[in-house]
Scaffold this motif. Structure first.
Motif, PDB file in Angstrom:
ATOM      1  N   ILE A 153      -2.928  10.704  -3.838  1.00 51.64           N
ATOM      2  CA  ILE A 153      -3.418   9.508  -4.545  1.00 51.64           C
ATOM      3  C   ILE A 153      -2.558   8.240  -4.298  1.00 51.64           C
ATOM      4  O   ILE A 153      -1.182   8.313  -4.466  1.00 51.64           O
ATOM      5  N   GLY A 154      -2.986   7.484  -3.537  1.00 47.62           N
ATOM      6  CA  GLY A 154      -2.415   6.061  -3.249  1.00 47.62           C
ATOM      7  C   GLY A 154      -3.037   4.689  -3.694  1.00 47.62           C
ATOM      8  O   GLY A 154      -4.308   4.975  -4.204  1.00 47.62           O
ATOM      9  N   HIS A 155      -2.293   3.608  -3.621  1.00 47.45           N
ATOM     10  CA  HIS A 155      -2.798   2.680  -4.310  1.00 47.45           C
ATOM     11  C   HIS A 155      -2.624   1.254  -3.423  1.00 47.45           C
ATOM     12  O   HIS A 155      -1.689   1.186  -2.428  1.00 47.45           O
ATOM     13  N   PHE A 156      -3.041   0.318  -3.578  1.00 49.44           N
ATOM     14  CA  PHE A 156      -2.840  -1.059  -3.524  1.00 49.44           C
ATOM     15  C   PHE A 156      -2.274  -1.920  -4.632  1.00 49.44           C
ATOM     16  O   PHE A 156      -2.793  -1.753  -5.770  1.00 49.44           O
ATOM     17  N   PHE A 157      -1.223  -2.715  -4.369  1.00 48.97           N
ATOM     18  CA  PHE A 157      -0.584  -3.196  -5.633  1.00 48.97           C
ATOM     19  C   PHE A 157      -0.255  -4.597  -5.086  1.00 48.97           C
ATOM     20  O   PHE A 157      -0.177  -5.019  -3.826  1.00 48.97           O
ATOM     21  N   ALA A 158       0.014  -5.593  -5.909  1.00 47.86           N
ATOM     22  CA  ALA A 158       0.555  -6.891  -5.745  1.00 47.86           C
ATOM     23  C   ALA A 158       1.506  -7.426  -6.796  1.00 47.86           C
ATOM     24  O   ALA A 158       1.421  -7.202  -7.834  1.00 47.86           O
ATOM     25  N   ASN A 159       2.239  -8.426  -6.032  1.00 48.99           N
ATOM     26  CA  ASN A 159       3.195  -8.884  -7.168  1.00 48.99           C
ATOM     27  C   ASN A 159       2.264  -9.835  -8.176  1.00 48.99           C
ATOM     28  O   ASN A 159       1.390 -10.587  -7.664  1.00 48.99           O
ATOM     29  N   GLN A 160       2.541  -9.515  -9.501  1.00 48.98           N
ATOM     30  CA  GLN A 160       1.609 -10.351 -10.498  1.00 48.98           C
ATOM     31  C   GLN A 160       1.680 -11.865 -10.195  1.00 48.98           C
ATOM     32  O   GLN A 160       0.470 -12.439 -10.355  1.00 48.98           O
ATOM     33  N   GLU A 161       2.803 -12.543 -10.118  1.00 52.92           N
ATOM     34  CA  GLU A 161       2.904 -13.894 -10.145  1.00 52.92           C
ATOM     35  C   GLU A 161       1.860 -14.289  -8.846  1.00 52.92           C
ATOM     36  O   GLU A 161       1.420 -15.211  -8.959  1.00 52.92           O
ATOM     37  N   ARG A 162       2.263 -13.854  -7.870  1.00 54.77           N
ATOM     38  CA  ARG A 162       1.502 -14.223  -6.502  1.00 54.77           C
ATOM     39  C   ARG A 162      -0.021 -14.046  -6.596  1.00 54.77           C
ATOM     40  O   ARG A 162      -0.772 -14.636  -6.011  1.00 54.77           O
ATOM     41  N   TRP A 163      -0.265 -12.699  -7.450  1.00 56.16           N
ATOM     42  CA  TRP A 163      -1.707 -12.446  -7.609  1.00 56.16           C
ATOM     43  C   TRP A 163      -2.566 -13.476  -8.637  1.00 56.16           C
ATOM     44  O   TRP A 163      -3.591 -14.017  -8.171  1.00 56.16           O
ATOM     45  N   ASN A 164      -1.898 -13.826  -9.560  1.00 58.39           N
ATOM     46  CA  ASN A 164      -2.439 -14.931 -10.276  1.00 58.39           C
ATOM     47  C   ASN A 164      -2.752 -16.302  -9.552  1.00 58.39           C
ATOM     48  O   ASN A 164      -3.469 -16.991 -10.051  1.00 58.39           O
ATOM     49  N   GLU A 165      -1.810 -16.492  -8.610  1.00 59.67           N
ATOM     50  CA  GLU A 165      -2.002 -17.580  -7.859  1.00 59.67           C
ATOM     51  C   GLU A 165      -3.191 -17.686  -6.849  1.00 59.67           C
ATOM     52  O   GLU A 165      -3.604 -18.671  -6.236  1.00 59.67           O
ATOM     53  N   VAL A 166      -4.042 -16.715  -6.781  1.00 53.54           N
ATOM     54  CA  VAL A 166      -4.989 -16.422  -5.609  1.00 53.54           C
ATOM     55  C   VAL A 166      -6.363 -16.737  -6.226  1.00 53.54           C
ATOM     56  O   VAL A 166      -6.649 -16.285  -7.441  1.00 53.54           O
ATOM     57  N   PRO A 167      -7.141 -17.571  -5.745  1.00 52.68           N
ATOM     58  CA  PRO A 167      -8.413 -18.030  -6.241  1.00 52.68           C
ATOM     59  C   PRO A 167      -9.287 -16.797  -6.591  1.00 52.68           C
ATOM     60  O   PRO A 167      -8.952 -15.694  -5.643  1.00 52.68           O
ATOM     61  N   GLN A 185       0.764  -1.259  -0.058  1.00 54.73           N
ATOM     62  CA  GLN A 185      -0.110   0.000  -0.102  1.00 54.73           C
ATOM     63  C   GLN A 185       0.972   1.352   0.081  1.00 54.73           C
ATOM     64  O   GLN A 185       1.628   1.452   1.150  1.00 54.73           O
ATOM     65  N   SER A 186       1.006   1.886  -1.043  1.00 54.38           N
ATOM     66  CA  SER A 186       1.682   3.107  -1.172  1.00 54.38           C
ATOM     67  C   SER A 186       1.239   4.075  -2.525  1.00 54.38           C
ATOM     68  O   SER A 186       0.359   3.703  -3.138  1.00 54.38           O
ATOM     69  N   ASP A 187       2.000   5.286  -2.449  1.00 58.25           N
ATOM     70  CA  ASP A 187       1.717   5.973  -3.599  1.00 58.25           C
ATOM     71  C   ASP A 187       3.055   5.654  -4.670  1.00 58.25           C
ATOM     72  O   ASP A 187       3.923   5.055  -4.422  1.00 58.25           O
ATOM     73  N   ASP A 188       2.818   5.817  -6.024  1.00 58.14           N
ATOM     74  CA  ASP A 188       3.853   5.550  -6.808  1.00 58.14           C
ATOM     75  C   ASP A 188       5.228   6.254  -6.681  1.00 58.14           C
ATOM     76  O   ASP A 188       6.257   5.660  -6.774  1.00 58.14           O
ATOM     77  N   ASP A 189       4.978   7.590  -6.337  1.00 55.52           N
ATOM     78  CA  ASP A 189       6.060   8.496  -6.298  1.00 55.52           C
ATOM     79  C   ASP A 189       7.060   7.969  -5.222  1.00 55.52           C
ATOM     80  O   ASP A 189       8.432   7.902  -5.322  1.00 55.52           O
ATOM     81  N   SER A 190       6.654   7.872  -3.884  1.00 49.86           N
ATOM     82  CA  SER A 190       7.620   7.616  -2.889  1.00 49.86           C
ATOM     83  C   SER A 190       8.254   6.175  -2.965  1.00 49.86           C
ATOM     84  O   SER A 190       9.282   5.898  -2.243  1.00 49.86           O
ATOM     85  N   MET A 191       7.552   5.400  -3.769  1.00 51.95           N
ATOM     86  CA  MET A 191       8.224   4.039  -3.616  1.00 51.95           C
ATOM     87  C   MET A 191       9.110   3.873  -5.042  1.00 51.95           C
ATOM     88  O   MET A 191       9.534   2.606  -5.241  1.00 51.95           O
ATOM     89  N   ALA A 192       9.040   4.988  -5.780  1.00 50.76           N
ATOM     90  CA  ALA A 192       9.978   4.982  -7.052  1.00 50.76           C
ATOM     91  C   ALA A 192       9.765   3.891  -7.830  1.00 50.76           C
ATOM     92  O   ALA A 192      10.640   3.148  -8.495  1.00 50.76           O
ATOM     93  N   SER A 193       8.381   3.855  -8.196  1.00 50.64           N
ATOM     94  CA  SER A 193       7.995   2.693  -9.460  1.00 50.64           C
ATOM     95  C   SER A 193       8.831   3.361 -10.698  1.00 50.64           C
ATOM     96  O   SER A 193       8.288   4.416 -10.911  1.00 50.64           O
ATOM     97  N   PRO A 194       9.347   2.308 -11.645  1.00 51.90           N
ATOM     98  CA  PRO A 194       9.725   3.024 -12.730  1.00 51.90           C
ATOM     99  C   PRO A 194       8.651   2.708 -13.850  1.00 51.90           C
ATOM    100  O   PRO A 194       8.710   2.011 -14.894  1.00 51.90           O
ATOM    101  N   THR A 195       7.506   3.369 -13.797  1.00 44.64           N
ATOM    102  CA  THR A 195       6.548   3.747 -14.769  1.00 44.64           C
ATOM    103  C   THR A 195       6.366   5.085 -15.137  1.00 44.64           C
ATOM    104  O   THR A 195       6.881   6.106 -14.488  1.00 44.64           O
ATOM    105  N   GLU A 196       5.590   5.234 -16.196  1.00 49.97           N
ATOM    106  CA  GLU A 196       5.408   6.607 -17.075  1.00 49.97           C
ATOM    107  C   GLU A 196       4.244   7.410 -15.975  1.00 49.97           C
ATOM    108  O   GLU A 196       4.127   8.632 -16.112  1.00 49.97           O
ATOM    109  N   VAL A 197       3.758   6.621 -14.941  1.00 49.58           N
ATOM    110  CA  VAL A 197       2.742   7.403 -14.335  1.00 49.58           C
ATOM    111  C   VAL A 197       3.308   7.731 -12.891  1.00 49.58           C
ATOM    112  O   VAL A 197       2.402   8.148 -11.846  1.00 49.58           O
ATOM    113  N   THR A 198       4.462   7.507 -12.642  1.00 52.25           N
ATOM    114  CA  THR A 198       4.914   7.634 -11.127  1.00 52.25           C
ATOM    115  C   THR A 198       4.767   8.958 -10.669  1.00 52.25           C
ATOM    116  O   THR A 198       4.295   9.181  -9.417  1.00 52.25           O
TER     117      THR A 198
END
Length: 346
Positions: free
Chosen positions: A239-253, A91-104
């Motif tokens: 503006i904050g968000h919830f994120f998940a690792n994609q592989e772990r998310w795919n494993e969840v029912p 749980q974070s915003d894009d900016d402070s967690m330094a995500s390498p995306t165009e929307v950070t």
């Protein structure tokens, strides 16, 4: 401060397990580790209730162990840890967690991108930002789950701010993009671990904080070490968000994915009224900080500078230009809609 932070991290690490006590777990139980940007006092409102709810309902099918600011990794390394699976959710915003995306640059406090907290979910759900965010994070192996609004961005300072000149040379803890914008007014952005901020203000390492509204100033203890609260803000909502690792998310029912989304939405709803009511109540009744204001005519200089800043950001890439255009269209629509969406002098 290092010793103090380690102590806080050690003691806080026990809190999630105690608060989220679950029945004996089966070997097949899905276990996630999640880290929030928030320290323990703030997390009590912005994330604890949602994770407690999820764990209670999911039972021995899935449990999420929650960690607070900087406990597992520094906030600035959250994205990297999430991407490589060291942490399963964030749980974070894009900016402070330094995500390498165009929307950070739009995460956290994008200067004057919003005026009220309800602007954020409308921008994402009705103006197309949610689709853009999901596309950008899919490129880097992360599932963007949902976006929500937090509090507005104000200055809490040791000395009074009553004009733009008073900002000159002030060392302020703030977000990267907000700091980049504010530097043109003489603000010196400073980056420190979240748990060190209170002590840094006390020792004089910081002159102030531009990281939140007045509700958080009181909740996390910053109102105890600052004397003044500037009523002018550079953004109506974080503006904050919830994120998940994609592989772990795919494993969840699918049903547990839905449950997690519902708990995230409950968290967004809680913050809508907690911050909205808290900001007003503490301005009126809060005993710890004196309110100051910069005159509207002078503050208009800052708002005009934000428009130039938007164009500067838009020139950096096609995706950024697309997002800026959405912000412009949305704010123009709200202005045309008039009261209560915008006031004529807004």
């Amino acid at each position: 401060m290092t010793t103090r932070r380690k102590f806080l991290q050690g003691s806080a690490a026990l809190a999630p397990g105690a608060a989220l006590a679950a029945p004996a777990l089966a070997q097949s139980t899905i276990r996630w580790r999640m880290q929030t940007y928030a320290g323990p006092a703030l997390a009590e409102h912005v994330i604890d209730p949602a994770i407690e709810m999820f764990n209670q309902i999911a039972g021995d099918r899935m449990q999420i162990e929650l960690f607070y600011a900087d406990q597992l990794v520094p906030t600035g390394e959250l994205f990297q840890a999430l991407q490589r699976g060291t942490i399963d959710a964030v749980q974070s915003d894009d900016d402070s967690m330094a995500s390498p995306t165009e929307v950070t640059v739009f995460g956290g406090y994008f200067p004057f991108g919003s005026r009220y907290s309800l602007d954020v979910p409308v921008l994402f759900n009705q103006y197309g930002l949610d689709e853009i965010w999901k596309e950008e994070y899919a490129k880097v192996g992360v599932q963007h789950i949902s976006a929500g609004a937090w509090d507005p961005c104000h200055f809490a300072t040791k000395d009074p701010i009553r004009s733009l000149a008073d900002l000159q040379g002030k060392r302020v803890f703030t977000f990267p993009t907000a700091g980049r914008f504010l530097s043109q007014f003489g603000v010196v952005p400073v980056t420190l671990p979240w748990e060190d901020i209170e002590v840094a203000v006390q020792t004089g390492e910081l002159d102030g904080i531009a990281w939140s509204g007045i509700t958080e100033d009181y909740t996390v203890g910053w109102a105890d070490v600052t004397n003044y609260f500037l009523t002018n803000n550079i953004s109506g909502a974080w503006i904050g968000h919830f994120f998940a690792n994609q592989e772990r998310w795919n494993e969840v029912p699918e049903d547990l994915k839905t449950l997690f989304k519902v708990c995230c939405e409950q968290s967004h709803y809680y913050r809508q009224w907690w911050y909205w009511g808290g900001e007003a109540a503490l301005r009126v009744n809060g005993p710890k900080m004196e309110l100051t204001s910069i005159p509207d005519a002078e503050w208009d200089t800052v708002e005009r500078a934000a428009q130039a800043f938007w164009d500067e950001i838009a020139a950096e890439s096609e995706t950024k230009a697309k997002v800026v255009e959405i912000f412009k269209q949305y704010n123009a629509d709200m202005q045309k809609a008039g009261r209560p969406y915008r006031y004529t002098n807004a």
